[in-house]
Design a protein around this motif. Structure first.
Motif, short mmCIF file in Angstrom:
data_model
loop_
_atom_site.label_atom_id
_atom_site.label_comp_id
_atom_site.label_asym_id
_atom_site.label_seq_id
_atom_site.Cartn_x
_atom_site.Cartn_y
_atom_site.Cartn_z
N LEU A 114 0.83 -1.20 0.00
CA LEU A 114 0.00 0.00 0.00
C LEU A 114 0.87 1.26 0.00
O LEU A 114 0.63 2.20 -0.76
CB LEU A 114 -0.92 0.00 1.22
N TYR A 115 1.88 1.27 0.85
CA TYR A 115 2.76 2.45 0.92
C TYR A 115 3.60 2.58 -0.35
O TYR A 115 3.78 3.70 -0.86
CB TYR A 115 3.67 2.35 2.14
N HIS A 116 4.08 1.48 -0.87
CA HIS A 116 4.98 1.53 -2.01
C HIS A 116 4.26 1.87 -3.32
O HIS A 116 4.75 2.68 -4.11
CB HIS A 116 5.68 0.18 -2.17
N SER A 117 3.11 1.28 -3.54
CA SER A 117 2.46 1.36 -4.85
C SER A 117 1.17 2.16 -4.89
O SER A 117 0.72 2.54 -5.97
CB SER A 117 2.17 -0.06 -5.38
N HIS A 118 0.56 2.41 -3.74
CA HIS A 118 -0.77 3.03 -3.76
C HIS A 118 -0.92 4.18 -2.76
O HIS A 118 -2.04 4.52 -2.38
CB HIS A 118 -1.85 1.97 -3.50
N PHE A 119 0.20 4.77 -2.37
CA PHE A 119 0.08 5.85 -1.40
C PHE A 119 -0.53 7.10 -2.02
O PHE A 119 -1.27 7.83 -1.37
CB PHE A 119 1.43 6.18 -0.77
N ARG A 120 -0.23 7.35 -3.29
CA ARG A 120 -0.82 8.53 -3.96
C ARG A 120 -2.34 8.42 -4.00
O ARG A 120 -3.05 9.40 -3.75
CB ARG A 120 -0.25 8.67 -5.37
N GLU A 121 -2.85 7.24 -4.33
CA GLU A 121 -4.30 7.05 -4.35
C GLU A 121 -4.88 7.19 -2.94
O GLU A 121 -5.97 7.75 -2.77
CB GLU A 121 -4.65 5.66 -4.90
N THR A 122 -4.15 6.69 -1.96
CA THR A 122 -4.62 6.80 -0.57
C THR A 122 -4.71 8.26 -0.14
O THR A 122 -5.68 8.65 0.52
CB THR A 122 -3.66 6.03 0.37
N VAL A 123 -3.72 9.06 -0.53
CA VAL A 123 -3.76 10.50 -0.22
C VAL A 123 -4.91 11.17 -0.97
O VAL A 123 -5.62 12.02 -0.40
CB VAL A 123 -2.41 11.17 -0.57
N ALA A 124 -5.09 10.81 -2.23
CA ALA A 124 -6.18 11.40 -3.02
C ALA A 124 -7.54 11.12 -2.40
O ALA A 124 -8.46 11.94 -2.49
CB ALA A 124 -6.12 10.87 -4.45
N LEU A 125 -7.66 9.97 -1.75
CA LEU A 125 -8.92 9.60 -1.07
C LEU A 125 -8.98 10.17 0.35
O LEU A 125 -9.96 9.94 1.06
CB LEU A 125 -9.05 8.08 -1.02
N ASP A 126 -7.92 10.87 0.74
CA ASP A 126 -7.82 11.46 2.09
C ASP A 126 -7.89 10.38 3.17
O ASP A 126 -8.51 10.57 4.22
CB ASP A 126 -8.93 12.50 2.30
N LEU A 127 -7.23 9.26 2.91
CA LEU A 127 -7.22 8.15 3.87
C LEU A 127 -5.82 7.86 4.39
O LEU A 127 -5.61 6.85 5.07
CB LEU A 127 -7.79 6.89 3.20
N HIS A 128 -4.86 8.74 4.10
CA HIS A 128 -3.49 8.49 4.54
C HIS A 128 -3.33 8.59 6.05
O HIS A 128 -2.49 7.90 6.63
CB HIS A 128 -2.52 9.45 3.84
N SER A 129 -4.14 9.44 6.70
CA SER A 129 -4.04 9.53 8.16
C SER A 129 -4.49 8.22 8.80
O SER A 129 -3.92 7.78 9.82
CB SER A 129 -4.89 10.70 8.68
N HIS A 130 -5.50 7.58 8.22
CA HIS A 130 -5.96 6.27 8.72
C HIS A 130 -4.87 5.21 8.50
O HIS A 130 -4.61 4.39 9.39
CB HIS A 130 -7.24 5.85 8.01
N LEU A 131 -4.25 5.24 7.33
CA LEU A 131 -3.19 4.27 7.04
C LEU A 131 -2.00 4.46 7.98
O LEU A 131 -1.45 3.49 8.50
CB LEU A 131 -2.74 4.42 5.58
#
Length: 242
Positions: free
Chosen positions: A178-195
Motif C-alpha cells: 500500500l505504501y509503495h504502490s498506492h500511497f498517492r491514491e490513498t492520499v487522493a482519497l484522504d485516507l493516509h491519516s488512517h493508514l
C-alpha cells in the motif's frame, strides 16, 4: 488535385507513423512507471503526509498486556482486528491495484513471491492475486476453531505464536505494498491519516510482542523511523515472558 491528394496521403502516413511511435514511447514509459525503481522518491515520507494521523494517543501504552488478560487472548483479539482493518484499508484502493498496474507484489526495495506454507514452491503473482492469497490464508486461520478458539474452556494450540507471526508477516506485506504502490491514491482519497495510524498501531504491537523480526520490517524501516515508533529494544516494547 492529384498531386495534392498524394501529398495528403504522404502526410497522413507520416502522421500515423508519428502517432504509433508516440504510442510505443508512452507504453514503454507506462511500463517503466509500473516497475517503480527502488531509488525513486518515496511520497509516504513527505512532511505534509507523514504527520497525518487520526489520533495522537500513546500506542505503546495502548498495546501493553493488561494484568488480568490472558496473553494468547490478547494476541488473538488484536490479530483479528488488525487483519480486518488492513483488509478494509486495502479495499479502498483495490480498483487501482490490478494485474496491469501491479504485475508483481512490489514493496520498497524488493518483490515478493507467494509461498503456500513453509515448504511450498515460491510463485510470482500479480499484486491483487498475492493479496487475495493473503486474505484467504489468514481468513482460514482466524476462523479455525482449533487455532482461534472462541468457546469457553477451549485452549490455544501450543504453536499459536507461530500462526500469529505468519499472519503478521503476511499483513505487513499488504501494508508495505500500500505504501509503495498506492500511497498517492490513498492520499487522493484522504485516507493516509488512517493508514499511518494503522501502521503505527500494527508495528508497535508487533514490536511489543516480538511478532516481526527486524529483517521483516526492513523494507519500511525509514517509515517506522519517521513515524517515531520505538524500537524493539525500548523498555516499553519487550515481549512478555511466557
Amino acid at each position: 488535385m492529384l498531386e495534392r491528394s498524394g501529398a495528403e496521403r504522404t502526410r497522413n502516413r507520416l502522421y500515423i507513423m508519428v502517432l504509433q511511435a508516440v504510442g510505443r514511447v508512452l507504453r514503454w514509459k507506462s511500463k517503466k512507471d509500473r516497475e517503480r525503481p527502488a531509488d525513486q522518491k518515496k511520497t509516504y515520507l513527505d512532511g505534509d503526509v507523514i504527520r497525518a494521523q487520526v489520533t495522537d494517543c500513546d500506542f505503546g501504552a495502548l498495546v501493553r498486556l493488561p494484568d488480568a488478560i490472558d496473553h494468547n487472548e490478547w494476541l488473538a483479539t488484536h490479530t483479528t482486528t488488525f487483519f480486518n482493518h488492513i483488509s478494509l484499508q486495502y479495499s479502498t484502493i483495490s480498483e487501482y491495484c490490478t494485474s496491469q498496474t501491479c504485475p508483481s507484489m512490489a514493496i520498497p526495495g524488493t518483490m515478493l513471491h507467494w509461498q503456500d506454507g513453509e515448504k511450498g514452491k515460491k510463485v510470482k503473482l500479480a499484486a491483487p492475486q498475492y493479496v487475495d492469497c493473503v486474505m484467504c490464508s489468514v481468513q482460514r486461520l482466524v476462523t479455525n476453531e482449533s487455532i482461534f478458539p472462541t468457546k469457553f474452556g477451549q485452549e490455544f494450540p501450543p504453536a499459536f505464536s507461530t500462526y500469529i507471526q505468519r499472519i503478521f508477516r503476511l499483513c505487513f506485506h499488504v501494508l508495505a505494498h500500500l505504501y509503495h504502490s498506492h500511497f498517492r491514491e490513498t492520499v487522493a482519497l484522504d485516507l493516509h491519516s488512517h493508514l499511518n495510524s494503522l501502521y503505527v498501531h500494527f508495528v508497535t504491537f508487533a514490536l511489543q510482542f516480538s511478532l516481526l523480526p527486524p529483517a521483516e520490517l526492513a523494507p519500511l524501516s525509514d517509515l517506522t523511523d519517521a513515524l517515531c515508533i520505538p524500537s524493539a529494544s525500548s523498555p516499553h516494547h519487550r515481549a512478555p515472558q511466557t
